[in-house]
Design a protein around this motif. Sequence first.
Motif, PDB file in Angstrom:
ATOM      1  N   LEU A 128       0.696  -1.196  -0.016  1.00 30.74           N
ATOM      2  CA  LEU A 128      -0.127  -0.034  -0.028  1.00 30.74           C
ATOM      3  C   LEU A 128       0.828   1.205   0.012  1.00 30.74           C
ATOM      4  O   LEU A 128       0.626   2.130  -0.668  1.00 30.74           O
ATOM      5  CB  LEU A 128      -0.979   0.003   1.228  1.00 30.74           C
ATOM      6  CG  LEU A 128      -1.801   1.103   1.459  1.00 30.74           C
ATOM      7  CD1 LEU A 128      -2.920   1.516   0.117  1.00 30.74           C
ATOM      8  CD2 LEU A 128      -2.945   1.117   2.732  1.00 30.74           C
ATOM      9  N   THR A 129       2.082   1.221   0.831  1.00 27.04           N
ATOM     10  CA  THR A 129       2.680   2.428   0.814  1.00 27.04           C
ATOM     11  C   THR A 129       3.383   2.755  -0.830  1.00 27.04           C
ATOM     12  O   THR A 129       3.475   3.735  -1.113  1.00 27.04           O
ATOM     13  CB  THR A 129       4.111   1.887   1.895  1.00 27.04           C
ATOM     14  OG1 THR A 129       3.643   1.627   3.115  1.00 27.04           O
ATOM     15  CG2 THR A 129       5.119   3.248   1.788  1.00 27.04           C
ATOM     16  N   GLU A 130       3.729   1.496  -1.202  1.00 28.58           N
ATOM     17  CA  GLU A 130       4.250   1.782  -2.501  1.00 28.58           C
ATOM     18  C   GLU A 130       3.323   2.559  -3.503  1.00 28.58           C
ATOM     19  O   GLU A 130       3.644   3.179  -4.623  1.00 28.58           O
ATOM     20  CB  GLU A 130       4.808   0.511  -3.246  1.00 28.58           C
ATOM     21  CG  GLU A 130       6.180   0.093  -2.740  1.00 28.58           C
ATOM     22  CD  GLU A 130       6.678  -1.337  -3.444  1.00 28.58           C
ATOM     23  OE1 GLU A 130       7.196  -0.989  -4.682  1.00 28.58           O
ATOM     24  OE2 GLU A 130       6.279  -2.366  -3.132  1.00 28.58           O
ATOM     25  N   LEU A 136       0.984   9.691  -6.020  1.00 25.55           N
ATOM     26  CA  LEU A 136       1.577  10.651  -5.584  1.00 25.55           C
ATOM     27  C   LEU A 136       2.572  11.388  -6.286  1.00 25.55           C
ATOM     28  O   LEU A 136       3.013  12.842  -6.335  1.00 25.55           O
ATOM     29  CB  LEU A 136       1.621  10.908  -4.081  1.00 25.55           C
ATOM     30  CG  LEU A 136       0.329  11.048  -3.313  1.00 25.55           C
ATOM     31  CD1 LEU A 136       0.561  10.795  -1.852  1.00 25.55           C
ATOM     32  CD2 LEU A 136      -0.711  12.108  -3.532  1.00 25.55           C
ATOM     33  N   ALA A 137       3.651  10.526  -6.767  1.00 22.15           N
ATOM     34  CA  ALA A 137       4.868  11.018  -7.244  1.00 22.15           C
ATOM     35  C   ALA A 137       4.877  12.197  -8.159  1.00 22.15           C
ATOM     36  O   ALA A 137       5.796  13.113  -8.242  1.00 22.15           O
ATOM     37  CB  ALA A 137       5.521   9.803  -7.924  1.00 22.15           C
ATOM     38  N   PRO A 138       3.969  12.065  -9.216  1.00 26.41           N
ATOM     39  CA  PRO A 138       3.941  13.266 -10.178  1.00 26.41           C
ATOM     40  C   PRO A 138       3.825  14.566  -9.445  1.00 26.41           C
ATOM     41  O   PRO A 138       4.096  15.968 -10.005  1.00 26.41           O
ATOM     42  CB  PRO A 138       2.835  13.098 -11.305  1.00 26.41           C
ATOM     43  CG  PRO A 138       2.705  11.518 -11.077  1.00 26.41           C
ATOM     44  CD  PRO A 138       2.807  11.266  -9.565  1.00 26.41           C
ATOM     45  N   TYR A 139       3.027  14.828  -8.189  1.00 18.71           N
ATOM     46  CA  TYR A 139       2.760  16.018  -7.457  1.00 18.71           C
ATOM     47  C   TYR A 139       3.433  16.271  -6.478  1.00 18.71           C
ATOM     48  O   TYR A 139       3.322  17.514  -5.819  1.00 18.71           O
ATOM     49  CB  TYR A 139       1.208  15.719  -7.338  1.00 18.71           C
ATOM     50  CG  TYR A 139       0.489  15.182  -8.432  1.00 18.71           C
ATOM     51  CD1 TYR A 139       0.249  15.874  -9.626  1.00 18.71           C
ATOM     52  CD2 TYR A 139      -0.302  13.908  -8.381  1.00 18.71           C
ATOM     53  CE1 TYR A 139      -0.419  15.392 -10.723  1.00 18.71           C
ATOM     54  CE2 TYR A 139      -0.806  13.507  -9.336  1.00 18.71           C
ATOM     55  CZ  TYR A 139      -1.070  14.256 -10.608  1.00 18.71           C
ATOM     56  OH  TYR A 139      -1.595  13.490 -11.671  1.00 18.71           O
ATOM     57  N   ALA A 140       4.012  15.193  -5.727  1.00 17.27           N
ATOM     58  CA  ALA A 140       4.512  15.463  -4.445  1.00 17.27           C
ATOM     59  C   ALA A 140       5.924  16.343  -4.215  1.00 17.27           C
ATOM     60  O   ALA A 140       6.589  15.990  -5.192  1.00 17.27           O
ATOM     61  CB  ALA A 140       4.818  14.126  -3.576  1.00 17.27           C
ATOM     62  N   THR A 171      -5.259  12.898  -8.525  1.00 14.77           N
ATOM     63  CA  THR A 171      -5.635  13.665  -9.864  1.00 14.77           C
ATOM     64  C   THR A 171      -6.504  14.958  -9.479  1.00 14.77           C
ATOM     65  O   THR A 171      -6.438  16.102  -9.828  1.00 14.77           O
ATOM     66  CB  THR A 171      -6.230  13.105 -11.000  1.00 14.77           C
ATOM     67  OG1 THR A 171      -5.453  11.852 -11.362  1.00 14.77           O
ATOM     68  CG2 THR A 171      -6.572  13.887 -12.185  1.00 14.77           C
ATOM     69  N   ASN A 172      -7.570  14.753  -8.719  1.00 12.93           N
ATOM     70  CA  ASN A 172      -8.488  15.508  -8.412  1.00 12.93           C
ATOM     71  C   ASN A 172      -7.927  16.681  -7.545  1.00 12.93           C
ATOM     72  O   ASN A 172      -8.157  17.938  -7.611  1.00 12.93           O
ATOM     73  CB  ASN A 172      -9.708  15.205  -7.889  1.00 12.93           C
ATOM     74  CG  ASN A 172     -10.582  14.519  -8.529  1.00 12.93           C
ATOM     75  OD1 ASN A 172     -10.464  14.559  -9.927  1.00 12.93           O
ATOM     76  ND2 ASN A 172     -11.404  13.578  -8.186  1.00 12.93           N
ATOM     77  N   ALA A 173      -6.993  16.270  -6.633  1.00 18.19           N
ATOM     78  CA  ALA A 173      -6.361  17.112  -5.642  1.00 18.19           C
ATOM     79  C   ALA A 173      -5.238  18.157  -6.510  1.00 18.19           C
ATOM     80  O   ALA A 173      -5.138  19.308  -6.163  1.00 18.19           O
ATOM     81  CB  ALA A 173      -5.583  16.569  -4.680  1.00 18.19           C
ATOM     82  N   ALA A 174      -4.687  17.582  -7.402  1.00 21.76           N
ATOM     83  CA  ALA A 174      -3.694  18.455  -8.411  1.00 21.76           C
ATOM     84  C   ALA A 174      -4.433  19.264  -9.254  1.00 21.76           C
ATOM     85  O   ALA A 174      -3.954  20.287  -9.530  1.00 21.76           O
ATOM     86  CB  ALA A 174      -2.980  17.390  -9.144  1.00 21.76           C
ATOM     87  N   LYS A 175      -5.712  18.857  -9.565  1.00 22.64           N
ATOM     88  CA  LYS A 175      -6.596  19.791 -10.493  1.00 22.64           C
ATOM     89  C   LYS A 175      -7.191  20.845  -9.763  1.00 22.64           C
ATOM     90  O   LYS A 175      -7.205  21.995 -10.101  1.00 22.64           O
ATOM     91  CB  LYS A 175      -7.571  19.138 -11.277  1.00 22.64           C
ATOM     92  CG  LYS A 175      -6.788  18.151 -12.521  1.00 22.64           C
ATOM     93  CD  LYS A 175      -7.995  17.580 -13.309  1.00 22.64           C
ATOM     94  CE  LYS A 175      -7.359  17.003 -14.599  1.00 22.64           C
ATOM     95  NZ  LYS A 175      -8.587  16.039 -15.343  1.00 22.64           N
ATOM     96  N   TYR A 176      -7.834  20.492  -8.618  1.00 21.42           N
ATOM     97  CA  TYR A 176      -8.721  21.182  -8.071  1.00 21.42           C
ATOM     98  C   TYR A 176      -8.655  21.530  -6.631  1.00 21.42           C
ATOM     99  O   TYR A 176      -9.017  22.581  -5.813  1.00 21.42           O
ATOM    100  CB  TYR A 176     -10.205  20.875  -8.025  1.00 21.42           C
ATOM    101  CG  TYR A 176     -10.454  20.486  -9.484  1.00 21.42           C
ATOM    102  CD1 TYR A 176     -10.707  21.321 -10.570  1.00 21.42           C
ATOM    103  CD2 TYR A 176     -10.750  18.941  -9.683  1.00 21.42           C
ATOM    104  CE1 TYR A 176     -11.040  20.809 -11.637  1.00 21.42           C
ATOM    105  CE2 TYR A 176     -11.208  18.555 -10.983  1.00 21.42           C
ATOM    106  CZ  TYR A 176     -11.254  19.336 -12.153  1.00 21.42           C
ATOM    107  OH  TYR A 176     -11.568  18.783 -13.047  1.00 21.42           O
TER     108      TYR A 176
END
Length: 273
Positions: A128-130, A136-140, A171-176
Amino acid sequence: MNALRIQAFRERRGEYGAEYRIVRAGEVRWIESRSFISYGSDGSPQRVIGVNIDVTERKRAEERQGVLVAELDHRVKNALATVSAVVSHTQQGSRSVTDFVAALDGRIRSMATTHELLSSHQWQGVSLTELVRRELAPYATRDNTEINGPDILLKPEAGQAMAMVLHELATNAAKYGALSTKNGRVSIRWDWHLNGHPGSHLVFEWREIGGPPVVVALGKSSYGTSTIRYLIPYEYGGTVDLVPAPEGVRCRLELPAVWLINNGEPLRATSSN
């Protein structure tokens, strides 16, 4: 064997063979028998020389390969069905070709990443950690995510579902949401919820903080929101509470222990900031 020998004599074949099973010391063994025939000048058989070879290991390898091929076929069919559904629902929820391509590309990439993780573990389970870190890697960044939870393995089916849910949340967190601004952050935590019984179920919590005010859209839910709300409850008997609170989206998910793998190992806490 006699019938095979007689037929070989009749057809003037130079050799014949057969495979059969025997029981030796209470164990079934496979034997391959090969026989070679020499004939006289008048065409009659003169001599038969044969050898018996124990081919049990080869047979077992063939059986294992057959099982693997059948399992691969099943997984490919399921994957194609999932891709087809994702394409269809993404198209319905897209307002333009550009939106459709971007959303579809993200979802397919997420599926591919999960498949890669499962393959690296021989489809025995996925961390689950992975999953959380990869989605999240693209945004973290160092400051906008907090990940805390014990080392838990999900069964392959549940892992694929959790990856889809995580992808839509991220994705939603990154967009909105919280990951769309410099001051926003996301807290992700999970743990066992015991209820007096070890490993009753997994509790997973996603909380967005410091992002723009959440605006609740009226009307039919998007495909992403529907995936978050209904995939785990309908397919895996869990529960999902998705709250689009003005101060930030919150999602609490519970997954029955039947979809978790622990193998009796002690749980180890992991954290990432």
